[in-house]
Design a protein around this motif. Structure first.
Motif, PDB file in Angstrom:
ATOM      1  N   TYR A 124       0.841  -1.186   0.000  1.00  0.00           N
ATOM      2  CA  TYR A 124       0.000   0.000   0.000  1.00  0.00           C
ATOM      3  C   TYR A 124       0.890   1.255   0.000  1.00  0.00           C
ATOM      4  CZ  TYR A 124      -3.546  -3.299   1.668  1.00  0.00           C
ATOM      5  OH  TYR A 124      -4.393  -4.379   1.803  1.00  0.00           O
ATOM      6  N   ALA A 125       0.364   2.328  -0.581  1.00  0.00           N
ATOM      7  CA  ALA A 125       1.034   3.621  -0.492  1.00  0.00           C
ATOM      8  C   ALA A 125       0.866   4.170   0.916  1.00  0.00           C
ATOM      9  CB  ALA A 125       0.445   4.588  -1.509  1.00  0.00           C
ATOM     10  N   PHE A 126       1.945   4.734   1.465  1.00  0.00           N
ATOM     11  CA  PHE A 126       1.908   5.242   2.828  1.00  0.00           C
ATOM     12  C   PHE A 126       1.473   6.707   2.813  1.00  0.00           C
ATOM     13  CE2 PHE A 126       4.457   5.227   7.079  1.00  0.00           C
ATOM     14  CZ  PHE A 126       3.334   5.745   7.717  1.00  0.00           C
ATOM     15  N   HIS A 127       0.171   6.940   2.917  1.00  0.00           N
ATOM     16  CA  HIS A 127      -0.344   8.284   3.150  1.00  0.00           C
ATOM     17  C   HIS A 127      -1.689   8.170   3.859  1.00  0.00           C
ATOM     18  CE1 HIS A 127      -2.903   7.630  -0.359  1.00  0.00           C
ATOM     19  NE2 HIS A 127      -1.842   7.485  -1.114  1.00  0.00           N
ATOM     20  N   ARG A 128      -2.314   9.282   4.126  1.00  0.00           N
ATOM     21  CA  ARG A 128      -3.499   9.298   4.993  1.00  0.00           C
ATOM     22  C   ARG A 128      -4.582   8.345   4.504  1.00  0.00           C
ATOM     23  NH1 ARG A 128      -5.961  14.986   6.698  1.00  0.00           N
ATOM     24  NH2 ARG A 128      -3.894  14.997   7.710  1.00  0.00           N
ATOM     25  N   HIS A 129      -4.756   8.263   3.203  1.00  0.00           N
ATOM     26  CA  HIS A 129      -5.732   7.329   2.630  1.00  0.00           C
ATOM     27  C   HIS A 129      -4.959   6.317   1.787  1.00  0.00           C
ATOM     28  CE1 HIS A 129      -8.946   9.917   4.017  1.00  0.00           C
ATOM     29  NE2 HIS A 129      -8.344  10.957   3.449  1.00  0.00           N
ATOM     30  N   PRO A 130      -4.429   5.277   2.411  1.00  0.00           N
ATOM     31  CA  PRO A 130      -3.538   4.339   1.704  1.00  0.00           C
ATOM     32  C   PRO A 130      -4.242   3.621   0.560  1.00  0.00           C
ATOM     33  CG  PRO A 130      -4.197   3.455   3.841  1.00  0.00           C
ATOM     34  CD  PRO A 130      -4.671   4.875   3.810  1.00  0.00           C
ATOM     35  N   GLN A 131      -3.598   3.658  -0.587  1.00  0.00           N
ATOM     36  CA  GLN A 131      -4.129   2.988  -1.759  1.00  0.00           C
ATOM     37  C   GLN A 131      -3.343   1.706  -2.032  1.00  0.00           C
ATOM     38  OE1 GLN A 131      -6.843   4.059  -3.481  1.00  0.00           O
ATOM     39  NE2 GLN A 131      -6.989   5.643  -1.902  1.00  0.00           N
ATOM     40  N   PRO A 132      -4.046   0.630  -2.391  1.00  0.00           N
ATOM     41  CA  PRO A 132      -3.321  -0.606  -2.726  1.00  0.00           C
ATOM     42  C   PRO A 132      -2.497  -0.426  -3.996  1.00  0.00           C
ATOM     43  CG  PRO A 132      -5.669  -0.830  -3.199  1.00  0.00           C
ATOM     44  CD  PRO A 132      -5.504   0.467  -2.484  1.00  0.00           C
ATOM     45  N   LEU A 133      -1.232  -0.828  -3.934  1.00  0.00           N
ATOM     46  CA  LEU A 133      -0.334  -0.695  -5.080  1.00  0.00           C
ATOM     47  C   LEU A 133      -0.077  -2.008  -5.786  1.00  0.00           C
ATOM     48  CD1 LEU A 133       2.375   1.686  -3.527  1.00  0.00           C
ATOM     49  CD2 LEU A 133       0.411   2.310  -4.966  1.00  0.00           C
ATOM     50  N   ALA A 134      -0.008  -3.096  -5.023  1.00  0.00           N
ATOM     51  CA  ALA A 134       0.321  -4.381  -5.640  1.00  0.00           C
ATOM     52  C   ALA A 134      -0.068  -5.512  -4.702  1.00  0.00           C
ATOM     53  CB  ALA A 134       1.810  -4.464  -5.966  1.00  0.00           C
ATOM     54  N   ARG A 135      -0.240  -6.677  -5.279  1.00  0.00           N
ATOM     55  CA  ARG A 135      -0.502  -7.902  -4.518  1.00  0.00           C
ATOM     56  C   ARG A 135       0.324  -9.019  -5.141  1.00  0.00           C
ATOM     57  NH1 ARG A 135      -6.300 -11.083  -3.643  1.00  0.00           N
ATOM     58  NH2 ARG A 135      -5.387 -13.096  -3.080  1.00  0.00           N
ATOM     59  N   TYR A 136       1.026  -9.760  -4.308  1.00  0.00           N
ATOM     60  CA  TYR A 136       1.894 -10.838  -4.774  1.00  0.00           C
ATOM     61  C   TYR A 136       1.524 -12.133  -4.047  1.00  0.00           C
ATOM     62  CZ  TYR A 136       4.617  -6.749  -6.180  1.00  0.00           C
ATOM     63  OH  TYR A 136       5.013  -5.544  -6.714  1.00  0.00           O
ATOM     64  N   GLU A 137       1.354 -13.196  -4.801  1.00  0.00           N
ATOM     65  CA  GLU A 137       1.043 -14.495  -4.213  1.00  0.00           C
ATOM     66  C   GLU A 137       2.337 -15.171  -3.749  1.00  0.00           C
ATOM     67  OE1 GLU A 137      -2.077 -15.411  -3.759  1.00  0.00           O
ATOM     68  OE2 GLU A 137      -2.691 -13.557  -4.774  1.00  0.00           O
ATOM     69  N   THR A 138       2.255 -15.910  -2.649  1.00  0.00           N
ATOM     70  CA  THR A 138       3.423 -16.607  -2.104  1.00  0.00           C
ATOM     71  C   THR A 138       3.053 -18.017  -1.694  1.00  0.00           C
ATOM     72  OG1 THR A 138       3.067 -16.040   0.233  1.00  0.00           O
ATOM     73  CG2 THR A 138       4.186 -14.403  -1.125  1.00  0.00           C
ATOM     74  N   ALA A 139       4.064 -18.828  -1.446  1.00  0.00           N
ATOM     75  CA  ALA A 139       3.851 -20.099  -0.775  1.00  0.00           C
ATOM     76  C   ALA A 139       3.483 -19.805   0.675  1.00  0.00           C
ATOM     77  CB  ALA A 139       5.123 -20.948  -0.846  1.00  0.00           C
ATOM     78  N   ASP A 140       3.111 -20.836   1.427  1.00  0.00           N
ATOM     79  CA  ASP A 140       2.782 -20.624   2.838  1.00  0.00           C
ATOM     80  C   ASP A 140       3.920 -19.879   3.530  1.00  0.00           C
ATOM     81  OD1 ASP A 140       0.303 -21.800   2.798  1.00  0.00           O
ATOM     82  OD2 ASP A 140       1.014 -23.776   3.404  1.00  0.00           O
ATOM     83  N   ASN A 141       3.575 -18.787   4.189  1.00  0.00           N
ATOM     84  CA  ASN A 141       4.566 -17.925   4.832  1.00  0.00           C
ATOM     85  C   ASN A 141       4.122 -17.678   6.271  1.00  0.00           C
ATOM     86  OD1 ASN A 141       6.614 -16.122   5.398  1.00  0.00           O
ATOM     87  ND2 ASN A 141       5.835 -14.478   4.104  1.00  0.00           N
ATOM     88  N   PHE A 142       4.149 -18.750   7.068  1.00  0.00           N
ATOM     89  CA  PHE A 142       3.688 -18.663   8.444  1.00  0.00           C
ATOM     90  C   PHE A 142       4.553 -17.712   9.280  1.00  0.00           C
ATOM     91  CE2 PHE A 142       2.696 -23.119   7.110  1.00  0.00           C
ATOM     92  CZ  PHE A 142       1.326 -22.972   7.038  1.00  0.00           C
ATOM     93  N   LEU A 143       5.829 -17.580   8.916  1.00  0.00           N
ATOM     94  CA  LEU A 143       6.749 -16.749   9.684  1.00  0.00           C
ATOM     95  C   LEU A 143       6.648 -15.269   9.328  1.00  0.00           C
ATOM     96  CD1 LEU A 143       9.911 -19.054   9.527  1.00  0.00           C
ATOM     97  CD2 LEU A 143       8.294 -18.816  11.419  1.00  0.00           C
ATOM     98  N   GLY A 144       5.866 -14.939   8.303  1.00  0.00           N
ATOM     99  CA  GLY A 144       5.735 -13.539   7.905  1.00  0.00           C
ATOM    100  C   GLY A 144       7.005 -12.974   7.320  1.00  0.00           C
ATOM    101  N   LEU A 145       7.780 -13.794   6.609  1.00  0.00           N
ATOM    102  CA  LEU A 145       9.065 -13.354   6.069  1.00  0.00           C
ATOM    103  C   LEU A 145       8.865 -12.288   5.000  1.00  0.00           C
ATOM    104  CD1 LEU A 145      10.884 -16.795   5.700  1.00  0.00           C
ATOM    105  CD2 LEU A 145      11.045 -15.171   7.588  1.00  0.00           C
ATOM    106  N   CYS A 146       9.562 -11.169   5.156  1.00  0.00           N
ATOM    107  CA  CYS A 146       9.476 -10.068   4.204  1.00  0.00           C
ATOM    108  C   CYS A 146      10.489  -9.010   4.600  1.00  0.00           C
ATOM    109  CB  CYS A 146       8.066  -9.471   4.203  1.00  0.00           C
ATOM    110  SG  CYS A 146       7.797  -8.108   3.051  1.00  0.00           S
ATOM    111  N   CYS A 147      11.131  -8.374   3.624  1.00  0.00           N
ATOM    112  CA  CYS A 147      12.040  -7.247   3.872  1.00  0.00           C
ATOM    113  C   CYS A 147      11.702  -6.137   2.893  1.00  0.00           C
ATOM    114  CB  CYS A 147      13.499  -7.664   3.703  1.00  0.00           C
ATOM    115  SG  CYS A 147      14.094  -8.841   4.932  1.00  0.00           S
ATOM    116  N   LEU A 148      11.767  -4.899   3.382  1.00  0.00           N
ATOM    117  CA  LEU A 148      11.411  -3.745   2.566  1.00  0.00           C
ATOM    118  C   LEU A 148      12.426  -2.633   2.759  1.00  0.00           C
ATOM    119  CD1 LEU A 148       9.324  -2.119   0.822  1.00  0.00           C
ATOM    120  CD2 LEU A 148       8.220  -1.494   2.987  1.00  0.00           C
ATOM    121  N   THR A 149      12.955  -2.121   1.640  1.00  0.00           N
ATOM    122  CA  THR A 149      13.758  -0.901   1.640  1.00  0.00           C
ATOM    123  C   THR A 149      13.109   0.063   0.647  1.00  0.00           C
ATOM    124  OG1 THR A 149      15.251  -1.551  -0.167  1.00  0.00           O
ATOM    125  CG2 THR A 149      15.828  -2.292   2.069  1.00  0.00           C
ATOM    126  N   GLU A 150      13.715   1.217   0.451  1.00  0.00           N
ATOM    127  CA  GLU A 150      13.167   2.153  -0.527  1.00  0.00           C
ATOM    128  C   GLU A 150      13.338   1.644  -1.956  1.00  0.00           C
ATOM    129  OE1 GLU A 150      11.306   4.773  -0.062  1.00  0.00           O
ATOM    130  OE2 GLU A 150      11.417   4.593   2.110  1.00  0.00           O
TER     131      GLU A 150
END
Length: 380
Positions: A124-150
């Motif tokens: 989602y875009a980070f602003h007052r009214h967040p808009q969805p930007l993308a959705r990605y399908e994954t295998a089971d990710n019980f651990l919530g693995l994810c990393c984000l930089t700019e």
């Protein structure tokens, strides 16, 4: 007469989650009564916020005043399908995001919010009214693995062992076949140019370039299966720290063609000193197969996993159909943050919530690692 043992003292707080901010200068702890922010180098309490409910996950946005909150524990503050963005400077909710299923993880940057579900990642875009930007399908990710930089967003692929690398400027997606079994851990360097991965087996750590998706090298943690708790690159990206349920902290050299580590490891002796492949196996390191020719950590030591009851991991709990609320399965242990190029901080959650400080230095021509101090940080 009631002879059952006391499981938990009613007056004793438990840390439900522990995460570091981007530069590891601070770490934030989700509690059954709110959250606390500590200075990494000293474990001194900086900020405390009390809620009437638990937070199973708290994630800071760098050194800004925004935090992402997810309800958890025995009495969650928020529903498990919501992400709350909290503005600590104004002491109020800035925005919230709702999903159809339980949130397994969240990452925030100045421009984006990544919400991790069991089988997808929503951006989602980070602003007052967040808009969805993308959705990605994954295998089971019980651990919530994810990393984000700019620059990059990384998370598991649709097939077990794969990693998806999204270049945010172009929205292009690359697939890295990192392992043959499910992912157990992944981490980006501070500049986002390096990616480290480990599988659920926990024996081999692989290092990739995010720009080219080329494998730069691999390092062997050990020969026995283990759960990798945490991976973290040093600020320069020249070293990589790893913890596991073996209670060991390993420091590896990183094959990084752009930089050279100032201090080169020299083979030495002792449980906390250099243990490269040649030093570990002697003449067996000449064999071109098995673990003998692999590169091991150049320094290692033990860390405290605490005295916690044996609970299932999030993945095992969900497979068994148990409660999936964050903060109700095995407490986080061995979460790594680099205070600087020679100082490693290791923090654990749970009732026995510990902060440990380790220092790398040269001694008699070899690199060694020492524990300089430790503390039960919730007793501040």
């Amino acid at each position: 007469m009631n002879t059952r043992p006391v499981i938990e003292s009613p007056n004793e707080h438990a840390a439900l989650s522990v995460t570091f901010n981007t530069d590891c200068s601070r770490f934030v702890v989700g509690l059954d009564t709110g959250f606390r922010i500590f200075h990494s180098g000293t474990s001194q309490l900086q900020t405390a916020k009390t809620f009437h409910g638990g937070l199973g996950l708290v994630q800071m946005m760098g050194n800004a005043n925004y935090l992402a909150l997810v309800g958890g524990g025995r009495s969650p503050k928020y529903p498990q399908n919501k992400v709350i963005i909290w503005d600590d400077s104004k002491d109020k909710v800035a925005l919230e995001l709702a999903t159809l299923t339980a949130v397994r993880g969240v990452q925030i940057s100045k421009s984006r919010i990544a919400v991790v579900l069991q089988n997808s990642v929503r951006v989602y875009a980070f602003h007052r009214h967040p808009q969805p930007l993308a959705r990605y399908e994954t295998a089971d990710n019980f651990l919530g693995l994810c990393c984000l930089t700019e620059k990059y967003l990384v998370f598991p692929g649709r097939t077990a062992g794969q990693v998806q690398v999204v270049q945010l400027a172009t929205d292009s997606v690359s697939i890295i076949p990192a392992h043959s079994s499910n992912l157990g851990a992944l981490q980006l360097s501070s500049d986002g140019e390096l990616l480290a991965t480990a599988s659920e087996k926990g024996t081999i750590i692989r290092i990739f370039s995010t720009s080219s998706c080329a494998k730069l090298g691999e390092r062997r943690r050990g020969t026995e299966f283990a759960t990798v708790y945490s991976l973290r690159f040093s600020p320069s990206g020249n070293m990589l720290a790893c913890t596991s349920d073996k209670g060991s902290l390993h420091i590896f050299d990183v094959p990084n063609p752009r930089k050279a580590r100032p201090v080169s490891p020299v083979p030495g002796a002792g449980g906390s000193s250099n243990t490269d492949a040649t030093n570990k196996w002697g003449f067996l390191s000449n064999l071109p197969f098995g673990p003998f020719s692999d590169v091991y950590s150049f320094a290692s030591t033990s860390f405290e996993t605490g005295e916690e009851p044996l609970l299932p991991s999030p993945a095992r709990a969900i497979e068994r159909g148990d409660n999936t609320v964050l903060g109700t399965s095995r407490p986080m242990k061995g979460v790594i943050g680099w205070a600087d190029e020679t100082t490693v901080i290791v923090v654990g959650a749970g009732i026995d919530a510990r902060w440990e400080k380790f220092v790398l230095r040269e001694e008699d021509g070899r690199t060694v690692i020492f524990r300089e101090g430790w503390k039960k940080y919730l007793t501040n």
